[in-house]
Scaffold this motif. Structure first.
Motif, PDB file in Angstrom:
ATOM      1  N   VAL A 166       0.659  -1.048  -0.011  1.00 34.47           N
ATOM      2  CA  VAL A 166       0.058   0.084  -0.138  1.00 34.47           C
ATOM      3  C   VAL A 166       0.689   1.186  -0.062  1.00 34.47           C
ATOM      4  CG1 VAL A 166      -1.907   1.387   1.417  1.00 34.47           C
ATOM      5  CG2 VAL A 166      -2.074  -1.121   1.074  1.00 34.47           C
ATOM      6  N   ARG A 167       1.937   1.177   1.049  1.00 34.79           N
ATOM      7  CA  ARG A 167       2.748   2.430   0.817  1.00 34.79           C
ATOM      8  C   ARG A 167       3.649   2.746  -0.313  1.00 34.79           C
ATOM      9  NH1 ARG A 167       3.620   0.174   6.197  1.00 34.79           N
ATOM     10  NH2 ARG A 167       2.487   1.540   7.774  1.00 34.79           N
ATOM     11  N   ARG A 168       3.952   1.580  -0.936  1.00 34.67           N
ATOM     12  CA  ARG A 168       4.569   1.856  -2.165  1.00 34.67           C
ATOM     13  C   ARG A 168       3.876   2.289  -3.239  1.00 34.67           C
ATOM     14  NH1 ARG A 168       9.600  -0.858  -3.310  1.00 34.67           N
ATOM     15  NH2 ARG A 168       8.716  -1.130  -5.362  1.00 34.67           N
ATOM     16  N   THR A 169       2.711   1.922  -3.357  1.00 39.30           N
ATOM     17  CA  THR A 169       1.389   2.216  -4.353  1.00 39.30           C
ATOM     18  C   THR A 169       1.350   3.836  -4.095  1.00 39.30           C
ATOM     19  OG1 THR A 169       0.506   0.049  -4.462  1.00 39.30           O
ATOM     20  CG2 THR A 169      -0.779   2.019  -5.514  1.00 39.30           C
ATOM     21  N   VAL A 170       1.046   4.271  -2.849  1.00 38.79           N
ATOM     22  CA  VAL A 170       0.986   5.608  -2.601  1.00 38.79           C
ATOM     23  C   VAL A 170       2.043   6.501  -3.098  1.00 38.79           C
ATOM     24  CG1 VAL A 170       0.828   7.058  -0.636  1.00 38.79           C
ATOM     25  CG2 VAL A 170      -0.680   5.248  -0.661  1.00 38.79           C
ATOM     26  N   HIS A 171       3.371   6.080  -2.892  1.00 40.11           N
ATOM     27  CA  HIS A 171       4.484   6.891  -3.240  1.00 40.11           C
ATOM     28  C   HIS A 171       4.488   6.844  -4.776  1.00 40.11           C
ATOM     29  CE1 HIS A 171       6.234   7.598   0.888  1.00 40.11           C
ATOM     30  NE2 HIS A 171       6.520   5.981   1.022  1.00 40.11           N
ATOM     31  N   THR A 172       4.257   5.827  -5.395  1.00 42.93           N
ATOM     32  CA  THR A 172       4.405   5.744  -6.910  1.00 42.93           C
ATOM     33  C   THR A 172       3.419   6.989  -7.201  1.00 42.93           C
ATOM     34  OG1 THR A 172       5.026   3.320  -7.060  1.00 42.93           O
ATOM     35  CG2 THR A 172       3.966   4.480  -9.076  1.00 42.93           C
ATOM     36  N   LEU A 173       2.281   6.852  -6.703  1.00 43.27           N
ATOM     37  CA  LEU A 173       1.078   7.729  -7.216  1.00 43.27           C
ATOM     38  C   LEU A 173       1.653   9.310  -7.026  1.00 43.27           C
ATOM     39  CD1 LEU A 173      -1.996   6.023  -6.728  1.00 43.27           C
ATOM     40  CD2 LEU A 173      -1.278   6.351  -8.928  1.00 43.27           C
ATOM     41  N   ARG A 174       2.097   9.487  -5.700  1.00 39.75           N
ATOM     42  CA  ARG A 174       2.774  11.052  -5.397  1.00 39.75           C
ATOM     43  C   ARG A 174       3.569  11.443  -6.485  1.00 39.75           C
ATOM     44  NH1 ARG A 174       2.931  10.194   1.227  1.00 39.75           N
ATOM     45  NH2 ARG A 174       0.927  10.325   1.514  1.00 39.75           N
ATOM     46  N   ALA A 175       4.335  10.278  -6.956  1.00 36.65           N
ATOM     47  CA  ALA A 175       5.320  10.989  -7.785  1.00 36.65           C
ATOM     48  C   ALA A 175       4.996  10.932  -9.185  1.00 36.65           C
ATOM     49  CB  ALA A 175       6.506  10.129  -7.572  1.00 36.65           C
ATOM     50  N   ASP A 176       3.602  10.508  -9.581  1.00 30.04           N
ATOM     51  CA  ASP A 176       3.207  10.438 -11.032  1.00 30.04           C
ATOM     52  C   ASP A 176       3.251  11.895 -11.905  1.00 30.04           C
ATOM     53  OD1 ASP A 176       1.119   8.964 -12.943  1.00 30.04           O
ATOM     54  OD2 ASP A 176       0.612  11.323 -12.670  1.00 30.04           O
ATOM     55  N   ASP A 177       3.717  11.865 -12.717  1.00 27.00           N
ATOM     56  CA  ASP A 177       4.110  13.362 -13.722  1.00 27.00           C
ATOM     57  C   ASP A 177       2.995  14.385 -13.555  1.00 27.00           C
ATOM     58  OD1 ASP A 177       6.389  12.290 -14.399  1.00 27.00           O
ATOM     59  OD2 ASP A 177       5.741  11.912 -16.578  1.00 27.00           O
ATOM     60  N   LEU A 178       1.737  13.774 -13.686  1.00 34.44           N
ATOM     61  CA  LEU A 178       0.456  14.725 -13.656  1.00 34.44           C
ATOM     62  C   LEU A 178      -0.172  14.959 -12.284  1.00 34.44           C
ATOM     63  CD1 LEU A 178      -1.330  13.797 -16.891  1.00 34.44           C
ATOM     64  CD2 LEU A 178       0.319  15.416 -16.483  1.00 34.44           C
ATOM     65  N   LEU A 179       0.300  14.015 -10.991  1.00 39.26           N
ATOM     66  CA  LEU A 179      -0.280  14.113  -9.861  1.00 39.26           C
ATOM     67  C   LEU A 179       0.894  14.967  -9.051  1.00 39.26           C
ATOM     68  CD1 LEU A 179      -1.863  10.791  -9.072  1.00 39.26           C
ATOM     69  CD2 LEU A 179      -2.818  12.864 -10.072  1.00 39.26           C
ATOM     70  N   ALA A 180       2.112  14.842  -9.272  1.00 31.74           N
ATOM     71  CA  ALA A 180       3.257  15.302  -8.189  1.00 31.74           C
ATOM     72  C   ALA A 180       2.858  16.949  -7.803  1.00 31.74           C
ATOM     73  CB  ALA A 180       4.364  15.242  -8.829  1.00 31.74           C
ATOM     74  N   GLY A 181       2.370  17.570  -9.026  1.00 32.92           N
ATOM     75  CA  GLY A 181       2.221  19.306  -8.844  1.00 32.92           C
ATOM     76  C   GLY A 181       1.095  19.159  -7.877  1.00 32.92           C
ATOM     77  N   PRO A 182      -0.084  18.937  -7.986  1.00 38.05           N
ATOM     78  CA  PRO A 182      -1.108  19.487  -7.213  1.00 38.05           C
ATOM     79  C   PRO A 182      -1.035  18.501  -5.773  1.00 38.05           C
ATOM     80  CG  PRO A 182      -1.942  18.307  -9.253  1.00 38.05           C
ATOM     81  CD  PRO A 182      -0.390  18.259  -9.427  1.00 38.05           C
ATOM     82  N   VAL A 183      -0.040  17.518  -5.634  1.00 38.25           N
ATOM     83  CA  VAL A 183       0.077  17.004  -4.322  1.00 38.25           C
ATOM     84  C   VAL A 183       1.021  18.050  -3.422  1.00 38.25           C
ATOM     85  CG1 VAL A 183       1.271  15.207  -3.183  1.00 38.25           C
ATOM     86  CG2 VAL A 183      -0.459  14.348  -4.961  1.00 38.25           C
ATOM     87  N   ALA A 184       2.080  18.309  -4.145  1.00 39.76           N
ATOM     88  CA  ALA A 184       2.940  19.469  -3.709  1.00 39.76           C
ATOM     89  C   ALA A 184       2.252  20.730  -3.296  1.00 39.76           C
ATOM     90  CB  ALA A 184       4.126  19.596  -4.522  1.00 39.76           C
ATOM     91  N   ALA A 185       1.239  20.975  -4.185  1.00 35.35           N
ATOM     92  CA  ALA A 185       0.730  22.379  -3.974  1.00 35.35           C
ATOM     93  C   ALA A 185      -0.335  22.009  -2.824  1.00 35.35           C
ATOM     94  CB  ALA A 185      -0.018  22.708  -5.176  1.00 35.35           C
ATOM     95  N   GLY A 186      -0.680  20.870  -2.305  1.00 34.36           N
ATOM     96  CA  GLY A 186      -1.542  20.680  -1.451  1.00 34.36           C
ATOM     97  C   GLY A 186      -2.976  20.590  -1.874  1.00 34.36           C
ATOM     98  N   ARG A 187      -3.233  20.597  -3.064  1.00 35.82           N
ATOM     99  CA  ARG A 187      -4.807  20.545  -3.703  1.00 35.82           C
ATOM    100  C   ARG A 187      -5.069  19.141  -3.851  1.00 35.82           C
ATOM    101  NH1 ARG A 187      -1.976  23.761  -7.611  1.00 35.82           N
ATOM    102  NH2 ARG A 187      -2.184  22.143  -9.243  1.00 35.82           N
ATOM    103  N   VAL A 188      -4.397  18.209  -3.664  1.00 31.17           N
ATOM    104  CA  VAL A 188      -4.494  16.604  -3.751  1.00 31.17           C
ATOM    105  C   VAL A 188      -3.877  15.985  -2.636  1.00 31.17           C
ATOM    106  CG1 VAL A 188      -4.456  14.698  -5.317  1.00 31.17           C
ATOM    107  CG2 VAL A 188      -5.321  16.910  -6.297  1.00 31.17           C
ATOM    108  N   ALA A 189      -4.599  15.168  -2.093  1.00 32.79           N
ATOM    109  CA  ALA A 189      -3.776  14.211  -1.297  1.00 32.79           C
ATOM    110  C   ALA A 189      -3.779  12.724  -1.762  1.00 32.79           C
ATOM    111  CB  ALA A 189      -4.136  14.380   0.307  1.00 32.79           C
ATOM    112  N   VAL A 190      -2.850  11.840  -1.788  1.00 35.24           N
ATOM    113  CA  VAL A 190      -2.822  10.542  -1.955  1.00 35.24           C
ATOM    114  C   VAL A 190      -2.717   9.802  -0.573  1.00 35.24           C
ATOM    115  CG1 VAL A 190      -1.838   8.696  -3.258  1.00 35.24           C
ATOM    116  CG2 VAL A 190      -1.998  10.961  -4.160  1.00 35.24           C
ATOM    117  N   VAL A 191      -3.390   9.009   0.067  1.00 31.91           N
ATOM    118  CA  VAL A 191      -3.270   8.340   1.306  1.00 31.91           C
ATOM    119  C   VAL A 191      -3.296   6.956   1.072  1.00 31.91           C
ATOM    120  CG1 VAL A 191      -3.854  10.540   2.521  1.00 31.91           C
ATOM    121  CG2 VAL A 191      -5.456   8.891   1.914  1.00 31.91           C
ATOM    122  N   GLY A 192      -2.860   6.155   2.015  1.00 32.21           N
ATOM    123  CA  GLY A 192      -3.103   4.788   2.127  1.00 32.21           C
ATOM    124  C   GLY A 192      -3.905   4.302   3.211  1.00 32.21           C
TER     125      GLY A 192
END
Length: 208
Positions: A166-192
């Motif tokens: 689960v944690r590995r999947t979360v980390h992979t999605l947080r680093a996704d090219d189109l998700l990393a920006g919104p995650v870093a900006a706090g607009r999107v959260a990826v949690v397990g």
């Protein structure tokens, strides 16, 4: 009990509100007091209107883990993606990118569960040294790093690997090219999270 979703049902809400709404639904499910349950109707489907989900949940195909039910959600509330062992591929990642980018969904929840058959099959394959044929091999290959990290010789390797995966999947999605920006900006959260088959409860996992 009335609908407690409120603003959480609106696309573009905050990650915190979306997560709180999901967990509140799970508490209703565990307590045996769902608002929606399985007793939803065609009329409810027709009344759902335009699609405005507030979360996307990536889970396993296990028939004991119906995601809309365990979070007590109705039509239009969440987008659901299910693969064996919640394994990622391009179609899954593209679907999540679409939901986040086009529908404004602020929360991605990766949900593993106890006694996951896909993780068990991976443990068996690694211990026997026999890689399965067909596309099942892809599932094993994707889950194998979590099993290795958990320790193949550990008697508790399966439950440890489930959490690690689960944690590995979360980390992979947080680093996704189109998700990393919104995650870093706090607009999107990826949690397990982890679903307990015995109690029906969902527990969040830390990112470590």
């Amino acid at each position: 009990m009335g609908d407690t979703s409120g603003q959480g049902r609106q696309a573009g809400g905050t990650p915190r509100a979306a997560l709180a709404d999901l967990l509140a639904g799970n508490r209703r499910f565990v307590s045996g007091q769902p608002v929606h349950g399985h007793d939803v109707t065609a009329a409810a489907a027709a009344a759902s209107g335009d699609q405005q989900p507030y979360a996307v949940v990536l889970g396993c195909i296990d028939s004991r883990v119906p995601l809309e039910a365990i979070f007590d959600q109705t039509f239009g509330a969440i987008c659901v993606i299910r693969t064996g062992g919640h394994v990622l591929d391009r179609a899954v990642c593209g679907s999540i990118e679409y939901v986040v980018g086009q529908l404004g969904v602020p929360l991605v929840l990766v949900l593993g569960h106890e006694r996951c058959g896909a993780v068990g099959a991976t443990v068996d394959a690694l211990r026997s040294g026999v890689r399965p044929g067909g596309s099942l091999a892809h599932l094993v290959d994707e889950i194998a790093p979590a099993v290795t990290e958990a320790g193949l010789d550990d008697p508790a390797v399966q439950p440890l690997a489930i959490r690690r995966h689960v944690r590995r999947t979360v980390h992979t999605l947080r680093a996704d090219d189109l998700l990393a920006g919104p995650v870093a900006a706090g607009r999107v959260a990826v949690v397990g999270g982890l679903y307990d088959l015995a109690t029906g409860e969902v527990v969040l996992l830390d990112a470590g």
